[in-house]
Design a protein around this motif. Sequence first.
Motif, mmCIF file in Angstrom:
data_model
loop_
_atom_site.group_PDB
_atom_site.id
_atom_site.type_symbol
_atom_site.label_atom_id
_atom_site.label_comp_id
_atom_site.label_asym_id
_atom_site.label_seq_id
_atom_site.Cartn_x
_atom_site.Cartn_y
_atom_site.Cartn_z
ATOM 1 N N LEU A 1 0.858 -1.191 0.000
ATOM 2 C CA LEU A 1 0.000 0.000 0.000
ATOM 3 C C LEU A 1 0.888 1.232 0.000
ATOM 4 N N VAL A 2 0.824 2.046 -1.084
ATOM 5 C CA VAL A 2 1.669 3.228 -1.248
ATOM 6 C C VAL A 2 0.765 4.456 -1.184
ATOM 7 N N ALA B 1 4.051 1.883 2.405
ATOM 8 C CA ALA B 1 5.145 2.723 1.905
ATOM 9 C C ALA B 1 4.623 4.144 1.739
ATOM 10 N N GLU B 2 5.463 5.156 2.047
ATOM 11 C CA GLU B 2 5.027 6.560 2.009
ATOM 12 C C GLU B 2 5.104 7.135 0.605
ATOM 13 N N ASN B 3 6.019 6.621 -0.234
ATOM 14 C CA ASN B 3 6.164 7.141 -1.597
ATOM 15 C C ASN B 3 6.744 6.060 -2.484
ATOM 16 N N VAL C 1 -0.486 10.773 -7.334
ATOM 17 C CA VAL C 1 0.326 11.970 -7.079
ATOM 18 C C VAL C 1 1.032 11.787 -5.745
ATOM 19 N N MET C 2 2.385 11.661 -5.808
ATOM 20 C CA MET C 2 3.191 11.473 -4.599
ATOM 21 C C MET C 2 4.519 12.200 -4.795
ATOM 22 N N PRO C 3 5.169 12.603 -3.700
ATOM 23 C CA PRO C 3 6.493 13.245 -3.823
ATOM 24 C C PRO C 3 7.572 12.228 -4.198
ATOM 25 N N GLU C 4 8.644 12.734 -4.763
ATOM 26 C CA GLU C 4 9.840 11.977 -5.135
ATOM 27 C C GLU C 4 9.599 11.042 -6.326
#
Length: 858
Positions: free
Chosen positions: A741-742, A766-768, A791-794
């Motif tokens: 799960l991201v 996972a955060e990203n 849409v996620m950072p990095e």
Amino acid sequence: MTAETDHDLTREPVAAHEPSPRSGSIALVLLVAAGLVAVAVGLMTLGRVQAQPYILGVLAVLAMVGLFNLFAFAAGIIRFADRNLDDPIIRRISDHAFDGLAVTDARGHVVYSNAAYLTLTGASGPQDVRPVERVFIGNPDVSEAVFRLLKAAREGKRQQEEVRISGHDGSQGRWLRMRVRPLGTEKREAKYAVWSIADITRDRERQEDVFQELQHAIEYLDHAPCGFFSVNPAGELAYVNATLANWLDYDLAEIGSGGLKLTDIVSGDGASLLTSIVAVPGEVKTEVFDIDLRMRTGKTMPVRLYHKLAFGADGAPGPSRTLVISRARDERSDPDRAAEVRFMRFFDHTPMAIATVDRGGNVVRANARYAKLGQALGLDSASKSIFRAVNARDRHLLIAAINQAAEGQADIAPVEVALEGAKERWGQFFVTPVDSAENDAETAIVHMLETTERRALENQINQSQKMETVGQLAGGIAHDFNNVLSAIMMANDFLLNAHKPTDPSFQDIMQIKQNATRAATLVRQLLAFSRRQTLRPQVLDLGDALSDLTMLLRRLIGEKVKLDLVHGRDLWPVKVDVSQFEQVIVNLAVNARDAMPDGGKLIIRTANVTTEDAGKLAYKGMPAADYVRIEVADTGTGIPADIRDKIFEPFFSTKEVGKGTGLGLSTVYGIVKQTGGFIYVDSEPGQGTSFHIFLPRHHAEPEVQVEQPAVASATNGAAKEAASVEAKPRTDLTGQGTILLVEDEEGLRALNARGLRSRGYTVVEAENGVEAMEMLEEQSGAIDLVVSDVVMPEMDGPTLLKAMREKNPDIKFIFVSGYAEDAFEKSLPEGQQFDFLPKPFTLSQLVAAVKETMTKQG
């Protein structure tokens, strides 16, 4: 009564000095009456017996006389005379007329003829008179005309013929005009025909002389060293001389047959100059114009026109008389004249309207483009004021600019004003002062450039940018708000699972769920407006879809409004999202209901629109193609013109506060546009409103239809899906497997992980995207499914998909996002397989999508 024979009827006409004979006498009648009375008295004195033989004798004599008169009248020996026919004045008029007159009976016998008839037919006397057909028998030049006259005489009609009689012995012939008509309208008179013959030889000779002179005049005019043409009020060339036709390389026969108009031979807007002459009733005006004529080959020729035009008493112009002088030679022979020609060509062919005006704004001189502008604005030809071309509300701006020019001021700022006319038009005026020492009559030179199209384009761009900006804002808000709603709805599901319906707080939890569902609906409307919602289009028959909606629509619009569905025959298929299409129709129907508070009619029509018909509609922005049109029309209050262009804007509403969000029509607009269609509105206050939706025709292609019930159902609205999932509580949504799960929103990620674990799945968080790749390596391929935000950072979702598929091509993927699938699908490589779940979603929708993907992919 008078007795006359047939011989007497054709007697020689009576001379003017002879008295006209009268038939019958009153004295003779009295004498006969007195004699009869005397005989009767005498017989009475003899007694009855003695007088009887004498009485029988008298009666026998009277009977014989009466019988003789009856036989004589029947045989035509005697007749009753009409005293009007024996009128001496009328008789002498016909006897001595210049034209030959003759009267024939039904058998064609001449019963009367005057002296002129005898002379023209060559008769020696009354005994030699002959009817017309016998006079000219055997003459081949006259026989056909005489036959037509005889036919008209038998049918009781009028007929006239002009014939030429050849002279004897080579002498010059004569021209005769022969006429025939019935004697009268009564039955007895209609049996007689009146013939007249007139010698028109001298008139014919005069006509031929005039014609010859006219031919000479035309020949002189045709070969004159200058051109000449005439134009009728309709703008058609009525005459062009041979010189001008030769200059323009046209055939005279083509021009004479009416095949050319003034605009065909005048280059640019020069024709407007000729039609802009101020009309003065009853006057003749001559104007001089320097313009270019256009040849058949398309080349131009500079000319000077002396244009003469006469106006009738009502001010209507008649045919023109225009002299054409070629100035092409001036360009080669005289440098000064050549410079003048070049200037006039520049002056008339410039795309700007140019005019010189006096202090009062009256036009002194103008070019062709200004004349054309005046005609386009519908200005009166008698108006010479330049101010009449400007709308009254902006007229003071141009007046101020010309006043500045009159004072000799330079660098006058351009003036952009609304132009006069029925349609909205704009123009920019550039005013330049004129040196008064050179020309006292001219104060300023005014250049005018129409800016209607430019302003329309600017307004369109500004509107498009505004809508795009609002759409981006709405999409961004919806994306962030979807994350919040997803967390609320997920937490609410956990609370519902932990509380029974008998729990006192259960109703409060349900209230939270209902309000979250309403918020999710509002977010979907924002996404629809910004065209960033996820659509699941499918091939649809609009007729069946609208029929299925009929019951719902009738409930929505109420009993006061009558619903009428008119389906076109053999409708083409379209490819649309069914639920979104239903939302479009429902929104329009609700708006129509609100526009008819006292009741009315709602009509929904469908029809095919071919490419040819679409081109004729000329709707802005809609290319010609095959469409299926859905028209939603009502008989309500209509939409005022000043707000008609704003109805599709978000948050614009004419309803009272609390009765509308202002997103209904903007949602409709967004759905139709995202589907690839077009929507237009026609409305007049008090006459109802019609929305025209054009959806592109779907052309069937071989493709595999993949059913996605759980995932696709997420686009049908949170409320509908919650109801559908809860309506089947026995559905097994548990499963096994490891899910990565991201999600960058920590709270939402924790709730989603908790929900999936509660259904038996192993969840790795996972955060990203970068952290997700690390988790994939740590699990050494044990990941069965990835549920990732877009849409996620990095590292965003599409990049993460590419990276993971490089390591494990069979890994299963579900994207979740508050944006539409189309927003990122283009950034994916072709052939990649994934599922999509739009936010916000409930716990049931999430686990249903996960279980379906686990069993479907791979």
